[in-house]
Design an enzyme around this catalytic site. Structure first.
Site, PDB file in Angstrom:
ATOM      1  CE  LYS A  98      -3.332   2.696   2.502  1.00 21.68           C
ATOM      2  NZ  LYS A  98      -4.074   2.668   3.952  1.00 21.68           N
ATOM      3  N   GLY A 159      -8.275   9.173   8.621  1.00 20.64           N
ATOM      4  CA  GLY A 159      -9.491   9.112  10.209  1.00 20.64           C
ATOM      5  C   GLY A 159     -10.375  10.589  10.609  1.00 20.64           C
ATOM      6  CB  ALA A 186      -8.263   7.106   4.096  1.00 21.70           C
ATOM      7  N   GLY A 187     -10.893   7.606   5.646  1.00 19.34           N
ATOM      8  CA  GLY A 187     -11.888   8.939   5.634  1.00 19.34           C
ATOM      9  C   GLY A 187     -13.448   8.160   6.658  1.00 19.34           C
ATOM     10  CG  ASN A 208      -6.513   0.905  11.297  1.00 18.66           C
ATOM     11  OD1 ASN A 208      -7.120   1.486  12.276  1.00 18.66           O
ATOM     12  ND2 ASN A 208      -5.026   0.981  11.239  1.00 18.66           N
ATOM     13  CB  THR A 209      -9.730   6.033  11.759  1.00 19.87           C
ATOM     14  OG1 THR A 209      -8.090   5.204  11.637  1.00 19.87           O
ATOM     15  CG2 THR A 209      -9.697   6.840  13.305  1.00 19.87           C
TER      16      THR A 209
END
Lengths: 263, 66, 263, 66, 263, 263, 66, 66
Positions: A98, A159, A186-187, A208-209
């Site tokens: 990645k 995040g 992401a996001g 993830n977050t």
């Protein structure tokens, strides 16, 4: 009930790609992987001292028979990203990378210039590049021209939990690259964001977050896994078109009291 | 001679190769990768690369990532 | 893994309420119920001739051990709605009634005036009223004052597939009636809409057109079932707060090449 | 006498109650409910209600609904 | 350049209706009226002691040759609203009344039930009712049936600055009542909100907090005045339809270097 | 009442930049310029034959004492764009150039790579570059590093009338480049879009299709001019913060009937 | 006798009409309107209405409003 | 010799400079700019540049633009 799918010749068991950082504990991480059974697990590299603090994390990941996707998180320079990728390939024994080349401190936006340079070098070195990118159509075309089969546009800053900031641009990407594997990276904050992305025809979602920082990470992990399956099924099934006005679901034919005045 | 390892400077007397260095530092049983002066050194080359004065060495291991 | 939940003392196995109209065939209906295992199934009444065309439909629904929720679809008048409810109670042998009193032909908007009058009469007659209502806070309070424990605000007009037209008003309803059972009824098009409603803390979602008119109804039914579970889990888990800026998911501590210049 | 059944007018000679009427119309084995002149007639009252001239009768059965 | 328009037979010089409360000073109020030249000015009634504190305010308003629209702000009861309206008619010497019957403390939502009752009484008493209402289509029809030629749906809760919470419902109202005077009353925060309402074909906008609480009230008042004119002109002119793709504004015919390869 | 402002040392009388293409007639163009009094007028170059069809257009523009901004519309190549800019400088006798380097046929998206190369060459040649760009933060930083004092991000694709596709990204740009002149270029459809951009603190708006293709171009031109002034004034004044709940505009102190029960 | 004026209770000895009352209270030159026991009293009726014991009187004037 | 002017090929006999060429083509009173083989030719250089065989000439003038 979940179908496996093919990404660059590998068979994945889920369209959820799960990050491993920011969990309250390694146990919370383990449980989140168990509850969501992701198709790919993202990992990273950090400086290691003789004490070997990184080893315990790795032992947990190895338990699972799930392929890993190493990242070059935090790299701002092309050389730095390339060398990190090479170290990752040796440590994790995979050509997958990645590729993050960050261009801005506040938004952690991908650098569309460094990303192209690093992608070219890594493809030359035989890597399978998963580029973390913006939703820029021209950047996407350049990456495809360099040989990328996978594109990972951001939904919003890492995040931030904002979801899809630019649905229009993401729709364009899907429309213009029907044969490439498109992953929202992401996001995202809520499962509905992930479902929305999959309903648009995206092939997978990387998170993830939103999981790691949720009140209950393992429960949220399973929530995202379900939402991604839901969105995929909806895309395959075909979603009804939006209407300006109502159409009764219950048919009015043979309705009783049909002769009556409206009150 | 002085080298930098993972951002910290360190003195080592005699020259040695990466393999010897990792042993001496206690990494023998660890899953790590190495870069010297921003260039990746493959495991297979550990014996061939002799550490030089002022070398900047990075030793990395698996860690959580998103 | 799905949890049962309590609605007015009855235990339901799912937070999806599924309508039975508009399917391409009775078989598509059967398969959609099988694939989504709804907690309640909505049904209606129509004029019956001696041939008994309604009986075959009912035989299918009876196969499933799922409670039914009869509606008063298409009723514009209070008396008409009340008499329809009484007939439904006898035919379906349940006190539950989805009370529709329509106030407008184009949007099929609930009539906030007739709805109150019909609710009062039906509660007097011992019905358990599931009012199909707008997102009006004052109407909600009046219904609660009449004894409703369940409120079913629309997301958008029936069959429009628009999703949640007024998220603000729906958020207010949830905030102001924390102890009532709130169900989004009508207007949803995609599973992400259902997930969003559940993430807001709604207790259940009632659907029909979005499933029945989808390209593949049974697949879409299962998609909504998953999205509703996903949204519920996310609500229970706690969703991360939106941020204006990014926060790296991969920690930068001990990042290699930390001394390097940015390219 | 003339009655309306499910919106269609019909002539029946002699007066009868709902129970007899449903039998004569062939509804005996059907799951239905009945309203006369917009008022619900419970099954238990089928024998008690004698159909009048100009009665408007609704006979309904389960059907798909949303 | 601004055109006058007719409302129930009266000629107004602007489509901005301006509230007079919450200004930092009477001077700020005066300057805001001067800078925006509203078509109507809303006023209220409060208990007066012998000192006559209300008189100085009124002397300022009287300076302007602008018709006033008294309100029944803060009334929860029908009788209370009616008696307040009668007092207002005598004090302000006008049949116009902005009828507020509040149904909820937190949102200050209009009470759709009390509003109808009070409207009926006031129309009987010869008032020209300007009902502060929700965006409910059925309520709107009832008000029209009672004889209202003017409807004032909220954009969002009073003073919230949220703009138009339910564009769909407001669009429906405009579509369904093409011949009535529709005014957005309450909830706007920025001039773009007012322009949007006017572009949708609304006839006027009623504002107070967005101007009075702005950093510079007189400047913001003029900003709203311009935005309302802009939105009205756009509506009259006809706005281009949204497109999914681009169309070059500069024509490509006779472009130089036409034979060239793309770089 | 409109204030002049400074752009790179030149004084402009308006924050509206108006395009000259696509009008139904030269007369409609003239009237639109008259009704909106733009600060800059954009023009282009096309192949000219001996008949000199371009001259009549230019004679109209010359009538107005308004500076022109030539563009490189339709250029895909860097050399092509540079040569076009050089020809434009000679013909229009200005160093200003609206630099378009197109990267995609369907969206007419700016090419973030070619744009940098062409910008560098043109700044070397002494041009004042007005770059037509995406909302990419890293691209913006690179342009600023090359010496651009003006940045012109798109709102959405040229002629699409979609307004601001990515409000988040545009807000970031404004926040991160507080001292640069930021102009929204392309994609706007309605005056409310322009007001919104100005309320965000953008310095100007460049329009063409939304005016030229409107039902009444001169009226729409004046509508945009007003909306831009409105948005600018609102930005300077300071807009109220959005609230979740209502706050009464009419103060309740000394309200009559205060003792009354709520109905 | 006791009355309530604008929410405050007050004692007045002899009965008087609204007109006299407003004079005695100093409202003569003020622009006000009056309600007694929630009913509007028009200016033209000031002379006709005699204040009763326990009357609840509201006296209002123009004020800022939105 | 053959040249291309604004995308159309054309034959001209004798060599001439840009200035002469524009005159011969009737552009004398027009506001135009010129590029040859993708390179801009400034007005001040019209006399200095002699048109060559196969030259690709662009002659442009003001036009509407957005």
């Amino acid at each position: 009930m979940t179908q496996t799918w093919d990404i660059n010749g590998a068979e994945l068991s889920s369209r959820l790609f799960l990050g491993t950082a920011e969990y309250s504990s390694l146990d919370a991480l383990r449980q989140s992987i168990e509850s969501s059974a992701p198709g790919l697990i993202t990992v990273s590299l950090r400086r290691e001292n003789a004490a070997g603090k990184g080893q315990s994390f790795w032992n947990i990941i190895k338990e699972f028979d799930i392929p890993v996707l190493p990242n070059t998180a935090g790299c701002y320079g092309v050389e730095e990203a390339v060398t990190t990728a090479e170290m990752a390939r040796e440590v994790f024994d995979t050509n997958r990378i990645k590729l993050e080349v960050i261009g801005d401190d506040y938004t952690l936006q991908p650098d569309p210039y460094g990303l192209l340079l690093a992608t070219e070098k890594l493809i030359d070195k035989g890597f399978e590049v998963y580029p973390y990118m913006t939703d820029d159509l021209v950047l996407a075309q350049r990456l495809v021209d360099l040989g990328c089969n996978i594109l990972m546009p951001w939904g919003s800053p890492i995040g931030s939990g904002r979801g899809l900031n630019n649905v229009y641009a993401l729709r364009q990407l899907r429309e213009r690259f029907p044969d490439k594997t498109l992953v929202i990276d992401a996001g995202l904050g809520a499962p509905s964001h992930a479902a929305q992305a999959m309903e648009m025809g995206y092939d997978a979602v990387l998170l993830n977050t939103a999981v790691a920082k949720a009140g209950n990470a393992p429960l949220m992990a399973s929530a995202f896994a379900k939402a991604i399956e839901a969105g995929r099924s909806a895309y395959l099934s075909g979603i009804i078109a939006k209407q300006e006005h109502a159409t009764p679901s219950t048919p009015l034919l043979d309705k009783p009291f049909w002769h009556q005045e409206k009150s | 001679m002085k080298i930098t390892i993972n951002g910290t400077s360190k003195s080592i007397d005699d020259t040695m190769n990466i393999h010897d260095f990792l042993l001496s530092e206690g990494y023998e049983d660890k899953l790590v990768a190495v870069a010297v002066n921003n260039h990746f050194i493959a495991r297979t080359s550990y014996d061939n690369y002799t550490i030089q004065d002022r070398d900047i060495i990075e030793i990395v291991a698996p860690m959580q990532g998103g």
